[in-house]
Motif scaffolding. Structure first.
Motif, PDB file in Angstrom:
ATOM      1  N   ASN A   7      59.516  47.649  35.794  1.00 33.04           N
ATOM      2  CA  ASN A   7      58.231  47.083  35.349  1.00 33.04           C
ATOM      3  C   ASN A   7      57.132  48.143  35.303  1.00 33.04           C
ATOM      4  O   ASN A   7      56.006  47.913  35.727  1.00 33.04           O
ATOM      5  N   GLY A   8      57.470  49.342  34.798  1.00 33.85           N
ATOM      6  CA  GLY A   8      56.487  50.402  34.630  1.00 33.85           C
ATOM      7  C   GLY A   8      56.330  51.349  35.805  1.00 33.85           C
ATOM      8  O   GLY A   8      55.683  52.381  35.688  1.00 33.85           O
ATOM      9  N   LYS A   9      56.913  51.035  36.956  1.00 32.35           N
ATOM     10  CA  LYS A   9      56.817  51.900  38.135  1.00 32.35           C
ATOM     11  C   LYS A   9      58.086  52.728  38.250  1.00 32.35           C
ATOM     12  O   LYS A   9      59.179  52.188  38.375  1.00 32.35           O
ATOM     13  N   THR A  10      57.944  54.072  38.212  1.00 30.87           N
ATOM     14  CA  THR A  10      59.090  54.972  38.268  1.00 30.87           C
ATOM     15  C   THR A  10      59.385  55.381  39.700  1.00 30.87           C
ATOM     16  O   THR A  10      58.484  55.780  40.443  1.00 30.87           O
ATOM     17  N   ASN A  22      67.114  37.807  43.278  1.00 31.24           N
ATOM     18  CA  ASN A  22      65.952  37.177  43.911  1.00 31.24           C
ATOM     19  C   ASN A  22      64.747  38.103  44.006  1.00 31.24           C
ATOM     20  O   ASN A  22      64.059  38.156  45.026  1.00 31.24           O
ATOM     21  N   GLY A  23      64.503  38.883  42.957  1.00 32.02           N
ATOM     22  CA  GLY A  23      63.345  39.766  42.919  1.00 32.02           C
ATOM     23  C   GLY A  23      63.521  41.083  43.646  1.00 32.02           C
ATOM     24  O   GLY A  23      62.610  41.902  43.669  1.00 32.02           O
ATOM     25  N   GLU A  34      60.801  45.448  45.622  1.00 30.69           N
ATOM     26  CA  GLU A  34      60.694  43.999  45.538  1.00 30.69           C
ATOM     27  C   GLU A  34      59.760  43.669  44.386  1.00 30.69           C
ATOM     28  O   GLU A  34      58.719  44.295  44.232  1.00 30.69           O
ATOM     29  N   CYS A  35      60.144  42.704  43.549  1.00 33.39           N
ATOM     30  CA  CYS A  35      59.369  42.349  42.365  1.00 33.39           C
ATOM     31  C   CYS A  35      59.260  40.837  42.254  1.00 33.39           C
ATOM     32  O   CYS A  35      60.022  40.102  42.868  1.00 33.39           O
ATOM     33  N   SER A  36      58.333  40.413  41.415  1.00 36.59           N
ATOM     34  CA  SER A  36      58.238  38.992  41.091  1.00 36.59           C
ATOM     35  C   SER A  36      58.141  38.853  39.578  1.00 36.59           C
ATOM     36  O   SER A  36      57.756  39.785  38.880  1.00 36.59           O
ATOM     37  N   GLY A  37      58.496  37.699  39.072  1.00 42.52           N
ATOM     38  CA  GLY A  37      58.448  37.472  37.633  1.00 42.52           C
ATOM     39  C   GLY A  37      59.568  38.182  36.914  1.00 42.52           C
ATOM     40  O   GLY A  37      60.608  38.496  37.480  1.00 42.52           O
ATOM     41  N   ASP A  38      59.357  38.437  35.621  1.00 44.52           N
ATOM     42  CA  ASP A  38      60.358  39.130  34.814  1.00 44.52           C
ATOM     43  C   ASP A  38      60.506  40.565  35.292  1.00 44.52           C
ATOM     44  O   ASP A  38      59.519  41.245  35.570  1.00 44.52           O
ATOM     45  N   ASN A  53      68.580  40.155  35.612  1.00 46.00           N
ATOM     46  CA  ASN A  53      68.190  38.956  34.881  1.00 46.00           C
ATOM     47  C   ASN A  53      67.339  39.256  33.659  1.00 46.00           C
ATOM     48  O   ASN A  53      67.173  38.403  32.811  1.00 46.00           O
ATOM     49  N   GLY A  54      66.765  40.447  33.587  1.00 47.10           N
ATOM     50  CA  GLY A  54      65.867  40.799  32.489  1.00 47.10           C
ATOM     51  C   GLY A  54      66.480  41.794  31.536  1.00 47.10           C
ATOM     52  O   GLY A  54      67.701  41.887  31.393  1.00 47.10           O
TER      53      GLY A  54
END
Length: 121
Positions: A7-10, A22-23, A34-38, A53-54
């Motif tokens: 999600n943009g973080k390298t 589960n994120g 750890e992430c949330s959403g897509d 999942n994405g």
């Protein structure tokens, strides 16, 4: 692999298998983020397997890929690809199962798609 972008973080990392559940983003069984959403990932380098999942983009060669979105491999795949979106890749030794269109090199197995198929001749 050399690094993974989530999600943009390298995040610089070494490892061979990426799994998202589960994120949590795991590399070789260890949580690295750890992430949330897509969750969309870009993997820089070769990887021995991906389950997410994405969407996934791989800048290298890969082995078995299971993704809930689109899959873009800028190399070859040893094994299979199962994607809920489109697939763009080089050669694949196994099957491709995709809900969207497929653009690929040579395929050693079967292709099952919900869209168009374009393979190199």
């Amino acid at each position: 692999m050399k690094k993974i972008t989530i999600n943009g973080k390298t995040i610089p990392c070494t490892g061979s298998k990426v799994y998202i559940n589960n994120g949590n983003v795991f590399v070789d069984g260890k949580v690295i983020q750890e992430c949330s959403g897509d969750i969309n990932i870009i993997i820089d380098g070769d990887v021995n397997g991906v389950e997410c999942n994405g969407n996934v983009e791989i800048h290298g060669n890969a082995w078995d890929i299971e993704c809930g979105g689109s899959c873009n491999v800028k190399g070859n795949v040893t094994g299979y690809i199962n994607a809920s979106g489109s697939v763009t890749c080089g050669d694949v030794t196994g099957d491709i199962d995709a809900a969207g269109p497929v653009a690929c090199g040579d395929v050693g197995g079967n292709i099952n798609v919900g869209g168009s198929v374009m393979c190199k001749e």
